[in-house]
Design a protein around this motif. Structure first.
Motif, PDB file in Angstrom:
ATOM      1  N   CYS A 114      42.912  40.237  41.105  1.00 33.52           N
ATOM      2  CA  CYS A 114      43.837  39.224  41.620  1.00 33.52           C
ATOM      3  C   CYS A 114      44.686  39.787  42.758  1.00 33.52           C
ATOM      4  CB  CYS A 114      44.754  38.730  40.498  1.00 33.52           C
ATOM      5  SG  CYS A 114      43.966  37.665  39.276  1.00 33.52           S
ATOM      6  N   ALA A 115      45.137  41.024  42.596  1.00 33.90           N
ATOM      7  CA  ALA A 115      45.991  41.630  43.617  1.00 33.90           C
ATOM      8  C   ALA A 115      45.260  41.802  44.945  1.00 33.90           C
ATOM      9  CB  ALA A 115      46.500  42.984  43.120  1.00 33.90           C
ATOM     10  N   ARG A 186      51.193  39.310  45.802  1.00 28.45           N
ATOM     11  CA  ARG A 186      50.274  40.377  45.390  1.00 28.45           C
ATOM     12  C   ARG A 186      50.998  41.464  44.602  1.00 28.45           C
ATOM     13  NH1 ARG A 186      45.368  39.728  47.947  1.00 28.45           N
ATOM     14  NH2 ARG A 186      45.422  38.381  49.799  1.00 28.45           N
TER      15      ARG A 186
END
Length: 415
Positions: A114-115, A186
């Protein structure tokens, strides 16, 4: 006629070989184990609520509509519910703690993806994987507690586990909002990934013995055998039906909180978030006071009391009071819900000692199916008969759940 057993002459009688008595559990060791598992639950709860306050910046950065990004919450919750019938029996077969550690590792990888996500599809896929992994942590953790703690002390032990999970849910949104404002969206996933790695190291080092205690014996027949043992207990349909109805009547309301507040003259989204957070605060209050509650009331009495408190709270919500009153009502609702739900949960851990992972996963599955169905039914109720009658019906339903469960589960609760 003599029915006394006869033995062949000269053949010595051999007493049946009985299994050795179970060793007495060290209470300190059990508490330490639950504490370390709670760290896993806390990190996973943080991950579950991480996207709620950072939807606008995600939508802006990856050029996707905010409505589409809002699906990231569903992408976590729906796989979480659907994977329950699979991971619970796997925990029974290969080891519950082993499954929890593996699922934590998968969650960490998903948060890292995801980051670094460069498009919405990548982000959505990672959230789906994280939801699937979380399905092997929350209910399996309760099953582990069921294995370790006698039923008379189990509600208190589960309360400690719930303290970590509810606190993670409560802090997830607020912590993500603060980090998102400081370093960007993020950064939220980077922080959760880092915390997850620390939790994984602690789990591998401190839970290694617990993970190796159960020998892995995977078999496809184990699924049907586990479910057969659970549903052979007639109390299963009571527990599963009750939490399904709970999910509808309580959690189905949450998507409409902002609309209800708007109708009463409060347009601020931050206030709606604070009111919803009151529910988690009520859960924390329950988790902290449950040792005292179980000393004074039996589980069947707590079912009635929890249902009554939740019903009163829903009745207050129905009358469009100012937001401070609604905040108090949702705090009351959280306390009442967890008093009722926690008491039913303890009974669900006793449906089958041999298939406790399957039992708790089915318990969670039915609850989240109700959770998903609730908004639809509330929407129909609000549009056809209005908010006040719909909420009063929900209050009556929750009260009925408490009364019915206290009656049908009373024998086990009494013992």
């Amino acid at each position: 006629m003599n029915f006394q057993p006869k033995f062949e002459a000269g053949a010595p009688f051999e007493a049946p070989i009985l299994p050795p008595p179970a060793p007495k559990l060290d209470e300190r060791a059990v508490r330490a184990l639950i504490l370390r598992m709670s760290l896993i639950g806390f990190i996973t709860a943080l991950a579950s609520r991480a996207t709620d306050p950072i939807i606008p910046p995600i939508a802006h950065d990856i050029n996707v509509s905010a409505n589409a990004v809002a699906l990231l919450t569903t992408a976590f919750a729906l796989p979480f519910a659907l994977v329950q019938p699979v991971l619970g029996p796997i925990g029974d077969m290969v080891g519950k703690v082993r499954v929890m550690i593996a699922c934590l590792a998968v969650t960490i990888v998903a948060m890292a993806v995801c980051a670094f996500a460069t498009n919405f599809s990548m982000l959505l896929g990672a959230r789906i994987v994280a939801g699937l992994a979380a399905g092997g942590i929350f209910p399996v953790g309760i099953a582990v507690i069921g294995d370790l703690v006698p039923i008379k002390d189990r509600q208190v032990a589960i309360g400690r586990w719930l303290t970590a999970v509810i606190t993670g849910n409560l802090l997830g949104s607020s912590l993500a909002g603060v980090i998102g404002d400081l370093v960007g969206w993020r950064g939220v996933f980077f922080v959760i990934t880092g915390l997850g790695i620390l939790a994984l190291i602690v789990a591998i080092v401190s839970l290694r013995g617990a993970a190796q205690a159960q020998k892995a014996r995977f078999s496809l027949d184990g699924f049907s055998a586990g479910y057969g043992k659970v549903f052979a207990n007639p109390r299963a349909k009571v527990c599963f039906s009750a939490v399904f109805v709970e999910g509808i009547a309580v959690f189905g309301l949450f998507p409409f909180v902002a609309l209800l507040l708007l109708a009463s003259g409060e347009p601020r989204a931050s206030i709606a978030g604070a009111v919803i957070a009151g529910f988690s605060c009520g859960g924390v209050i329950y988790a902290l006071t449950v040792p005292r509650l179980v000393r004074h009331w039996r589980p069947d009495q707590l079912m009635i009391g929890g249902g009554a408190v939740a019903a009163v709270a829903l009745s207050i919500v129905a009358f469009d009071f100012a937001w401070p009153v609604q905040l108090a009502a949702f705090t009351l609702l959280g306390f009442g819900f967890y008093a009722l739900h926690g008491s039913i949960q303890v009974q669900a851990t006793e449906l089958s000692a041999d298939a406790r992972g399957a039992a708790m996963s089915l318990h969670s599955f039915f609850f989240f199916i109700g959770h998903a169905s609730g908004p639809v039914l509330y929407g129909v109720g609000f549009s056809t008969i209005g908010a006040l009658p719909a909420l009063m019906i929900a209050a009556a339903v929750v009260m009925t759940v408490g009364l019915v469960c206290s009656r049908l589960l009373r024998e086990r609760a009494g013992t």
